[in-house]
Design an enzyme around this catalytic site. Structure first.
Site, PDB file in Angstrom:
ATOM      1  CD  GLU A 120      -2.789  -1.386   2.363  1.00 10.67           C
ATOM      2  OE1 GLU A 120      -2.777  -0.510   3.242  1.00 10.67           O
ATOM      3  OE2 GLU A 120      -3.513  -2.397   2.437  1.00 10.67           O
ATOM      4  CD  GLU A 157      -4.731  -7.810   1.689  1.00 12.47           C
ATOM      5  OE1 GLU A 157      -5.575  -7.160   2.330  1.00 12.47           O
ATOM      6  OE2 GLU A 157      -3.515  -7.536   1.724  1.00 12.47           O
TER       7      GLU A 157
HETATM    8  O1  9MR Z   1      -7.512  -8.249   8.414  1.00 12.25           O
HETATM    9  C1  9MR Z   1      -6.556  -7.443   9.100  1.00 12.25           C
HETATM   10  C2  9MR Z   1      -7.126  -7.017  10.434  1.00 12.25           C
HETATM   11  O2  9MR Z   1      -7.316  -8.136  11.273  1.00 12.25           O
HETATM   12  C3  9MR Z   1      -6.183  -6.013  11.079  1.00 12.25           C
HETATM   13  O3  9MR Z   1      -6.768  -5.504  12.250  1.00 12.25           O
HETATM   14  C4  9MR Z   1      -5.874  -4.870  10.130  1.00 12.25           C
HETATM   15  C5  9MR Z   1      -4.830  -3.937  10.686  1.00 12.25           C
HETATM   16  O4  9MR Z   1      -3.592  -4.581  10.789  1.00 12.25           O
HETATM   17  O5  9MR Z   1      -5.370  -5.370   8.904  1.00 12.25           O
HETATM   18  C6  9MR Z   1      -6.241  -6.223   8.241  1.00 12.25           C
HETATM   19  O6  9MR Z   1      -5.609  -6.672   7.048  1.00 12.25           O
HETATM   20  C7  9MR Z   1      -5.258  -5.658   6.096  1.00 12.25           C
HETATM   21  C8  9MR Z   1      -4.054  -6.142   5.341  1.00 12.25           C
HETATM   22  O7  9MR Z   1      -3.013  -6.383   6.255  1.00 12.25           O
HETATM   23  C9  9MR Z   1      -3.602  -5.135   4.293  1.00 12.25           C
HETATM   24  N1  9MR Z   1      -4.687  -4.814   3.403  1.00 12.25           N
HETATM   25  C10 9MR Z   1      -5.926  -4.408   4.018  1.00 12.25           C
HETATM   26  C11 9MR Z   1      -6.364  -5.442   5.051  1.00 12.25           C
HETATM   27  C12 9MR Z   1      -7.644  -5.020   5.681  1.00 12.25           C
HETATM   28  O8  9MR Z   1      -7.399  -3.846   6.434  1.00 12.25           O
END
Ligand code: 9MR
Length: 383
Positions: free
Chosen positions: A164, A272
């Site tokens: 990102e 994702e």
């Molecule tokens: O699914 C993840 C969630 O459990 C966490 O709280 C959050 C923050 O770390 O991140 C979520 O996963 C993210 C991923 O790492 C990067 N792309 C977006 C995802 C959704 O926020």
């Protein structure tokens, strides 16, 4: 006459045996799994939280073992969790995740090395409380990448090296990585990663890459790495919170993403995936974790279950997307769902905390949803 009777008994016994062996109590285990159905197309993955691998959620573990050929660490390899303070590494959860993948002979994806979220502030600060200089931050980045990748060298197959780094307009996000190091923080991260494990695949991963403007930003990142002969294997379009509407995103935009990167000789991945069936809280396209809206009843309409009509729409939408993926299977190396079943999807928490969401292929009771069956069926149809 006796011979006829003997023949009848023989045929009956044979049919009975055949029926028991193919439709017996073990029917479920005889059914093909997602990973088998798509084995000639691409890897099929799921993001795992710690409970899936630490024994707290055995039903989820069973689904993963049966259905998926790839796993991504949903949280346990993020900087904040694996390296919370200087020199202090918390490897236990990541070790469990990697062990689970090795035991089940899965393709293991490390997520993520350089990101602006879930990244402790100490990384960017000196003892005086001010931002560190470029060389200090590069040294910290290198140390982190070498330590984490070094530990799982030869075990983790691919890494989301940078996550990102782009804003929605396709320009580089003004993160601390960019403002302190400069634009080459991306190539430095990839260089360190390649040095740390020369056999690992290296990825750039972002959300909304189906949007042509942002896609162009990622194209610039890949071209720049290639111009400097820095390894990059694939680009991950997250597919976070895509919607039921066939225009969100459209087939044309998904195809544009795929074609843009295959033209550069790198693989595409959908890393994702989850489909949001709930009302839009606001214009929250994307997956910026800062987006947050107040819980209101009208934003949470399916607390008692998903109406059949919406369930069918979801099944149809999944089939539509997997049809596009299959048509492009030579250019796509992996499709990963962001979670295993609805109960633990992050869309229950984002962009509104506390909603009942239905974005995945397995329901809260660990049962396959109609969407699971349409995805399976899509694997059998001619692309
Ligand atoms: O699914 C993840 C969630 O459990 C966490 O709280 C959050 C923050 O770390 O991140 C979520 O996963 C993210 C991923 O790492 C990067 N792309 C977006 C995802 C959704 O926020």
């Amino acid at each position: 006459m006796k011979l006829k009777k003997f023949f009848q008994v023989f045929v009956f016994a044979f049919l009975l045996l055949a029926a028991v062996s193919c439709c017996g109590s073990d029917t479920a285990s005889l059914q093909p799994a997602l990973k088998d159905a798509y084995k000639n197309d691409f890897l099929i993955g799921a993001a795992l939280n710690d409970n899936v691998v630490n024994g707290n959620d055995p039903n989820a573990a069973e689904i993963v073992e049966k259905q998926f050929s790839a796993i991504t660490a949903e949280n346990v390899m993020k900087w904040q969790i694996i390296h919370p303070s200087p020199g202090d590494y918390n490897f236990a959860p990541a070790d469990r995740f990697v062990e689970f993948g090795l035991k089940n002979k899965m393709f293991i994806v490390g997520h993520t090395l350089v990101w602006h979220h879930q990244t402790p502030l100490w990384i960017f600060k000196g003892e005086d409380g001010n931002d560190v200089d470029r060389e200090t931050l590069l040294a910290r980045m290198k140390d982190h990448i070498f330590t984490v990748m070094g530990r799982y060298k030869g075990k983790v197959n691919g890494w989301d090296v940078v996550n990102e780094a782009l804003s929605d307009d396709g320009r580089l996000r003004r993160s601390k990585w960019l403002t302190i190091i400069g634009e080459d923080f991306i190539e430095k991260a990839f260089e360190f990663a390649h040095e740390a494990d020369p056999d690992a695949e290296l990825y750039y991963n972002d959300y909304s890459l189906e949007n042509p403007g942002k896609c162009q930003g990622a194209v610039r990142i890949v071209k720049n790495l290639q111009a400097k002969s820095v390894r990059i294997d694939a680009v991950g379009c997250q597919g976070q919170a895509w919607r039921l509407d066939p225009g969100s995103p459209s087939r044309k935009d998904i195809q544009n993403f795929i074609d843009s990167f295959s033209a550069l000789g790198v693989k595409c991945m959908f890393t994702e995936m989850c489909i949001d069936v709930l009302p839009e809280a606001f214009n929250n396209a994307g997956a910026d974790i800062r987006a947050n809206a107040q819980l209101r009843d009208e934003l949470n309409p399916y607390v008692d279950g998903l109406p059949n009509k919406v369930q069918q729409q979801l099944a149809h939408r999944y089939a539509e997307l997997f049809t596009i993926f299959r048509e492009n299977s030579k250019k796509i190396s992996r499709v990963t769902l962001w979670g295993v079943y609805d109960g633990t999807s992050w869309l229950n928490y984002w962009p509104v905390r506390g909603r009942t969401s239905y974005p995945l292929l397995f329901d809260r009771k660990y049962q396959p949803k109609p969407a699971f069956f349409t995805v399976m069926k899509t694997a059998q149809t001619k692309p």
